[in-house]
Design a protein around this motif. Structure first.
Motif, PDB file in Angstrom:
ATOM      1  N   GLY A  21       0.334 -18.818   1.836  1.00  0.00           N
ATOM      2  CA  GLY A  21      -0.288 -18.201   0.254  1.00  0.00           C
ATOM      3  C   GLY A  21      -0.796 -19.078  -0.204  1.00  0.00           C
ATOM      4  O   GLY A  21       0.074 -20.386  -0.351  1.00  0.00           O
ATOM      5  N   GLY A  41       1.417  -6.776  -4.409  1.00  0.00           N
ATOM      6  CA  GLY A  41       0.690  -8.094  -4.264  1.00  0.00           C
ATOM      7  C   GLY A  41      -0.589  -7.634  -4.701  1.00  0.00           C
ATOM      8  O   GLY A  41      -1.375  -8.816  -4.482  1.00  0.00           O
ATOM      9  N   SER A 272      -1.073 -11.897  -1.549  1.00  0.00           N
ATOM     10  CA  SER A 272      -0.670 -11.593  -0.608  1.00  0.00           C
ATOM     11  C   SER A 272      -0.392 -11.072   0.862  1.00  0.00           C
ATOM     12  O   SER A 272      -0.796 -10.951   1.780  1.00  0.00           O
ATOM     13  CB  SER A 272       0.963 -12.116  -0.344  1.00  0.00           C
ATOM     14  N   ASN A 276      -2.382 -11.429   4.368  1.00  0.00           N
ATOM     15  CA  ASN A 276      -2.141 -10.960   5.487  1.00  0.00           C
ATOM     16  C   ASN A 276      -2.786  -9.759   6.485  1.00  0.00           C
ATOM     17  O   ASN A 276      -3.376 -10.324   7.100  1.00  0.00           O
ATOM     18  CB  ASN A 276      -0.911 -10.696   5.622  1.00  0.00           C
ATOM     19  N   ASN A 398       6.452 -19.934   1.928  1.00  0.00           N
ATOM     20  CA  ASN A 398       5.305 -18.701   1.192  1.00  0.00           C
ATOM     21  C   ASN A 398       5.823 -17.786   0.506  1.00  0.00           C
ATOM     22  O   ASN A 398       5.229 -17.595  -0.833  1.00  0.00           O
ATOM     23  CB  ASN A 398       5.480 -18.354   2.807  1.00  0.00           C
ATOM     24  N   PRO A 405       4.530 -10.205  -1.043  1.00  0.00           N
ATOM     25  CA  PRO A 405       3.237  -8.133  -0.700  1.00  0.00           C
ATOM     26  C   PRO A 405       3.433  -7.850  -0.848  1.00  0.00           C
ATOM     27  O   PRO A 405       3.395  -6.105  -1.172  1.00  0.00           O
ATOM     28  CB  PRO A 405       2.763  -9.092   0.976  1.00  0.00           C
TER      29      PRO A 405
END
Length: 527
Positions: A21, A41, A272, A276, A398, A405
């Motif tokens: 990220g 997130g 995030s 994802n 990350n 998230p």
């Protein structure tokens, strides 16, 4: 897959790259935490990454004035170390020692002048640039090697630069086999316990450096090395997460951008959750390409139509989740999570597709050895059961670069339907995989942001249309954000394109590196 947000494979000679990220360092340029607290997130406002002052402060000047000594090291390369502050905002609080290696210019007899150094980064976060350099340096175009010293810098926390460590081999085995399809509270509790053990192991073993592994800090380290190499501008080829590192450098130091190539691009503007979820969609796109190809092959174990192949994968993964398969690896068994990871690993590159067909055929017959081997390759697991630093650093960067998230299993459960719509085969696992950062021992210092890099020289952004780990739309977005971005599209499969399969992409990138002539905007390559 283990529960590490946006973790994929590693760009190396054999396969693709990991992605992570975006980041804005604490106290550094860029936005403050603008995350909407009502929606984990979600980013309510995305602001640009602002450049740093061009002149080093008095406190940082000694770092830029170092005179590193290059010594011969394995494989005919040269190696060195140099110091950077652990915290750029408080340089008096202690230093880190970073390691770099280089392959010196190869004389070609053409008389063309040396351009300078070309830094390479394979992705991750967590990929060792030194190991990557050692693997690929001599595969670079001869004309490029005649004009550049190729340089690999292991970012802070990675490889030979203060590597982060978190779990022993046997505990990492347990972590990678954790159930990412928990069907009851007991399974959820076990997954949370695995995530907490991973995070606590990182806290204990890494210490204070764990709070200073952001991408912004790594980009600032690259600027120190640029100066120590004697280059006025940074020349750089980054793949996968390396594109985010390179773009961050451009955002912080636009006037120092030389010839920069970002291949398999990430989109720093994504929060995030979105990152994802859209990555899950990238793996689904790649699976569809594999399934279509598999259906045409005599050795395809899953039917003769793309739909049949997809349906049988679903059935196989469900069966392995319920009853792990035996393997020939010292009594180890293949879990459902590892089966999914093995499939994901093989989607990084077309040359792995035959191996995946064989592994799926064996799994269908009750033998999980092939998929377990692919899963182990994803994590870099060695034959002796040890693990490299890669996945530890991946999580550390990350979890620092973006707010988590999800804050709880309940958040994941609410998000799973959206993830499954984006990716029926991989969405659920990727949603649960992202829970680790909820228990991270240091607060995230970054937030989603755009990168404009106003005034920078042309930056070439390469996107592959069916890239599993960094979806093509990410490349389009990054090229659009960068004031001088030039999008180069490869219409094909696999993760990243330069130096892998396309004479068209290689020709355009090599021409740019050698002459500074960037490809025309939106050029497309299909071979």
């Amino acid at each position: 897959m283990a529960a590490v947000a946006l973790a994929t494979g590693l760009v190396a000679v054999s396969a693709g790259g990991c992605s992570g990220g975006p980041s804005v360092a604490s106290g550094g340029p860029g936005p403050s935490d603008s995350t909407d607290s009502a929606v984990p997130g979600a980013t309510s406002a995305v602001t640009p990454l602002e450049p740093l002052p061009t002149a080093a402060t008095a406190a940082l000047a000694p770092y830029y004035a170092q005179r590193p000594t290059w010594q011969p090291c394995d494989g005919g390369f040269e190696c060195t170390t140099f110091r950077v502050p652990m915290d750029y905002d408080r340089p008096g609080d202690g230093d880190l020692t970073l390691s770099a290696a280089r392959a010196a210019v190869e004389a070609a007899g053409s008389g063309d002048p040396r351009v300078g150094s070309l830094l390479l980064n394979p992705g991750g976060p967590g990929g060792s640039a030194i190991e990557y350099l050692e693997a690929v340096a001599r595969t670079y175009d001869r004309a490029v090697r005649a004009r550049y010293d190729l340089v690999g810098l292991d970012p802070r926390g990675v490889g030979r630069s203060n590597p982060v460590s978190c779990l022993s081999g046997d505990r990492m085995d347990a972590f990678t086999s954790a159930d990412l399809a928990p069907g009851d509270q007991r399974a959820i509790d076990a997954l949370v316990a695995a995530d907490k053990e991973f995070a606590e192991g990182c806290r204990k073993q890494a210490g204070p450096v764990l709070g200073h592994l952001s991408t912004v800090e790594a980009a600032r380290d690259m600027d120190v090395l640029r100066a120590l190499l004697g280059d006025e501008r940074l020349n750089f080829v980054g793949k996968s997460y390396g594109t985010f590192l390179g773009a961050t450098y451009a955002g912080l130091f636009p006037s120092r951008v030389g010839r920069v190539v970002l291949d398999g691009a990430m989109d720093p503007a994504l929060d995030s959750v979105t990152g994802n979820r859209t990555q899950a969609g990238g793996f689904e796109t790649a699976w569809a390409a594999f399934a279509k190809d598999c259906a045409k092959r005599e050795d395809c174990p899953f039917g003769r139509t793309e739909q049949q192949v997809g349906e049988q994968l679903t059935a196989l993964l469900a069966a392995v989740h319920a009853n792990p398969l035996r393997s020939s690896d010292h009594g180890r068994r293949l879990t459902g999570s590892q089966a999914t990871t093995g499939v994901v690993q093989a989607l990084y590159a077309e040359f792995l597709w035959p191996e995946l067909r064989t592994a799926l055929s064996d799994a269908k017959a009750g033998d999980g050895t092939g998929l377990l081997k692919l899963s182990d390759a994803y994590y870099g697991r060695e034959a002796d059961g040890s693990y490299p630093n890669m996945m530890f650093a991946n999580a550390a960067v990350n979890c620092l670069d973006l707010p988590a998230p999800f804050r709880s299993p309940e958040d994941v459960q609410r998000a799973v339907p959206d993830f499954e719509r984006a990716s029926p085969h991989f969405g659920r696992d990727i949603a649960w995989m992202a829970l680790t950062c909820a228990y991270w021992p240091v607060r995230a210092t970054g937030a989603a942001h755009t990168i404009r890099a106003a005034g920078a020289a042309p930056i070439v952004v390469v996107g592959t249309t069916r890239d599993p780990a960094t979806p093509y739309d990410w490349a389009r977005s990054l090229a659009g954000q960068l004031e001088s971005g030039r999008l180069l599209t490869y219409d094909g499969d696999g993760h990243t394109a330069y130096g892998r399969r396309s004479t068209c992409v290689d020709g355009a990138v090599n021409r740019f590196l050698l002459t500074g002539e960037a490809p025309e905007q939106d050029r497309r390559c299909d071979s």
